[in-house]
Scaffold this active site. Structure first.
Site, PDB file in Angstrom:
ATOM      1  CG  HIS A  55      -1.930   0.941   1.382  1.00 36.34           C
ATOM      2  ND1 HIS A  55      -1.729   2.229   1.811  1.00 36.34           N
ATOM      3  CD2 HIS A  55      -3.259   0.836   1.133  1.00 36.34           C
ATOM      4  CE1 HIS A  55      -2.884   2.875   1.824  1.00 36.34           C
ATOM      5  NE2 HIS A  55      -3.834   2.049   1.412  1.00 36.34           N
ATOM      6  CG  ASP A  79      -0.002  -2.379   6.347  1.00 37.34           C
ATOM      7  OD1 ASP A  79      -0.997  -2.553   7.079  1.00 37.34           O
ATOM      8  OD2 ASP A  79      -0.042  -1.710   5.298  1.00 37.34           O
ATOM      9  CD  GLN A 133      -7.321  -4.329   3.949  1.00 36.97           C
ATOM     10  OE1 GLN A 133      -8.279  -5.056   4.227  1.00 36.97           O
ATOM     11  NE2 GLN A 133      -7.485  -3.076   3.588  1.00 36.97           N
ATOM     12  CE  LYS A 193      -7.689   0.129   6.048  1.00 35.50           C
ATOM     13  NZ  LYS A 193      -8.461   0.548   4.863  1.00 35.50           N
ATOM     14  CB  CYS A 234      -3.642   3.287  -1.658  1.00 35.82           C
ATOM     15  SG  CYS A 234      -4.863   4.535  -1.343  1.00 35.82           S
TER      16      CYS A 234
HETATM   17  N1  PLP Z   1      -2.218  -0.602   4.644  1.00 33.68           N
HETATM   18  C1  PLP Z   1      -3.129  -1.347   4.016  1.00 33.68           C
HETATM   19  C2  PLP Z   1      -2.768  -2.736   3.597  1.00 33.68           C
HETATM   20  C3  PLP Z   1      -4.393  -0.836   3.768  1.00 33.68           C
HETATM   21  O1  PLP Z   1      -5.295  -1.570   3.128  1.00 33.68           O
HETATM   22  C4  PLP Z   1      -4.697   0.476   4.203  1.00 33.68           C
HETATM   23  C5  PLP Z   1      -6.013   1.074   3.911  1.00 33.68           C
HETATM   24  O2  PLP Z   1      -6.648   0.789   2.923  1.00 33.68           O
HETATM   25  C6  PLP Z   1      -3.721   1.202   4.869  1.00 33.68           C
HETATM   26  C7  PLP Z   1      -2.499   0.627   5.075  1.00 33.68           C
HETATM   27  C8  PLP Z   1      -3.969   2.580   5.370  1.00 33.68           C
HETATM   28  O3  PLP Z   1      -4.905   2.552   6.403  1.00 33.68           O
HETATM   29  P1  PLP Z   1      -5.481   3.909   7.010  1.00 33.68           P
HETATM   30  O4  PLP Z   1      -5.981   4.712   5.852  1.00 33.68           O
HETATM   31  O5  PLP Z   1      -6.547   3.460   7.937  1.00 33.68           O
HETATM   32  O6  PLP Z   1      -4.359   4.584   7.718  1.00 33.68           O
END
Ligand code: PLP
Length: 404
Positions: free
Chosen positions: A122, A199, A202, A225, A363
């Site tokens: 991401h 990270d 998900q 999430k 993203c």
């Molecule tokens: N990392 C992953 C794998 C994601 O799917 C997302 C959000 O879609 C993020 C990071 C960023 O999360 P946030 O926007 O809640 O900070």
């Protein structure tokens, strides 16, 4: 055992209509809907407890502080951290990774040092490192993947050098659904003396996560999430690491004493929590974690696995269907394109049928470049989705396809 009817009743939004059609919400990868208990926790705290935390001697402030710190303990238990000192509240995954990238690069990296990320990351796992790269001259190395959407482990092993200082990898891909073998990847990194940031944005909503079992050095996730509120998230870090890292932001809460000559910093975890925290949000996050725990993370994982298998089978029957992400270990995310239909057209027309899906690059533009596409349509399932909703999705895709 898995009482889907009762679960759905916990989420009032699921019974609304859009464009006169029952809502089919399949954008859980972006954010999840909130059960009644989470929303009620927010209302109740504002109505009956609200006061700033850690500061007041008065009753309400102490009660709010107790709730806030009890939430930290709930998070600790949920991911099985050793200590609440290892749980830092942030605004979400993005802020957690920025915090770590900034503090880690400042104190542990010099020009020419390397961080390893993966092709499928991401943007929030890439751009914070690019910001550090432009400030400090650090180098970003990238783990490639195969066409099924699995990271190439041999290539990963080849990326380590004496300059490697950190690995930053996602647990589950928000586009492909791939569940990366992070436990094995951490063993490999540790064999080179390199810590790992996972990270977990998900993974936390979909499976049991145990940071000690993974032996992750750092782990980030977002409250919204995992059926919690927006604006609150977590950075887990092993205490021995967090002790070594400098603060990210300065301000109230994070200091022990301040004079114009010298400031000393507060102990963990407060060293990393400058300013008034979202203490209402942390209470609501704890409620969300209690909620999913009561259903059972293994039960949720099994339900979503069944949905994903069903959806993969059903969608593959559609003419012209191309699915991106066929890893052996796959979470409840399906990215696809049908024939030459633009993802935005597909998403817009599905929306008219009441079906909420995501479209675009999610993203993850470097991943799109690897796949040779601009974007996909993404359906992502949560604990309240049903096979009937997948049938509606499939019928919707077929209907849109016939229009083109
Ligand atoms: N990392 C992953 C794998 C994601 O799917 C997302 C959000 O879609 C993020 C990071 C960023 O999360 P946030 O926007 O809640 O900070």
């Amino acid at each position: 055992m898995y009482n889907i009817k009762q679960i759905r009743e916990d989420f009032p939004i699921l019974s609304r209509e859009v464009y006169g059609k029952p809502l089919v919400y399949l954008d859980n990868g972006a954010t999840t809907q909130k059960p009644r208990c989470v929303v009620e926790a927010i209302i109740n705290e504002y109505y009956s407890v609200n006061a700033n935390v850690h500061r007041g001697v008065h009753f309400l402030s102490q009660q709010a502080t107790e709730l806030h710190e009890a939430s930290r303990e709930t998070v600790r238990r949920f991911i099985n951290a050793r200590s609440t000192n290892e749980i830092i509240f942030t605004r979400g995954t993005t802020e957690s990774i920025n915090l770590l990238a900034s503090s880690f690069a400042e104190s542990q990296m010099q020009a020419g040092d390397e961080v390893i990320v993966s092709t499928m990351e991401h943007h929030s796992d890439i751009v914070p490192w690019q910001l550090q790269a432009s400030k400090r001259g650090i180098v970003i190395k990238v783990i490639p993947m195969n066409d099924k959407g699995e990271l190439l482990q041999d290539a990963y092993k080849q990326l380590f050098s004496e300059k490697t200082k950190l690995v930053c990898v996602m647990h589950v891909s928000n586009v492909l659904g791939t569940v990366n073998p992070v436990k094995e990847m951490i063993v490999e990194a540790h064999a080179h003396g390199v810590p790992v940031l996972v990270d977990g944005a998900q993974s936390v909503p979909h499976m049991k996560v145990d940071v000690q079992d993974l032996d992750a050095d750092f782990f980030a996730f977002s409250g919204h999430k995992v059926y919690g509120p927006t604006g609150v998230g977590v950075l887990y870090g092993k205490e021995e690491w967090l002790d070594k890292l400098p603060p990210y932001q300065g301000g109230g809460e994070m200091i022990q004493s301040v004079s114009f000559e010298k400031t000393t910093f507060n102990e963990l975890p407060f060293k990393f929590e400058a300013g008034t925290p979202d203490y209402i949000g942390t209470t609501a996050l704890a409620k969300a974690l209690d909620y999913v725990t009561a259903i059972g993370m293994d039960q949720i994982a099994a339900h979503e696995h069944e949905l994903t298998q069903y959806a993969m089978q059903r969608l593959k029957q559609i003419e012209g269907m191309r699915i991106f992400g066929e890893a052996e270990h796959k979470s409840s995310v399906i990215s696809f394109l049908v024939g030459n239909i633009h993802h935005l057209d597909m998403g817009t027309l599905l929306d008219r049928l009441g079906i909420a899906v995501r479209t675009g690059h999610h993203c993850a533009q470097p991943l799109m470049q690897r796949l040779g596409i601009e974007g996909t349509v993404r359906a992502s399932f949560g604990l309240y989705n049903t096979k009937e909703e997948i049938d509606i999705l499939a019928a919707g895709i077929e209907r849109v396809s016939r229009m083109f």
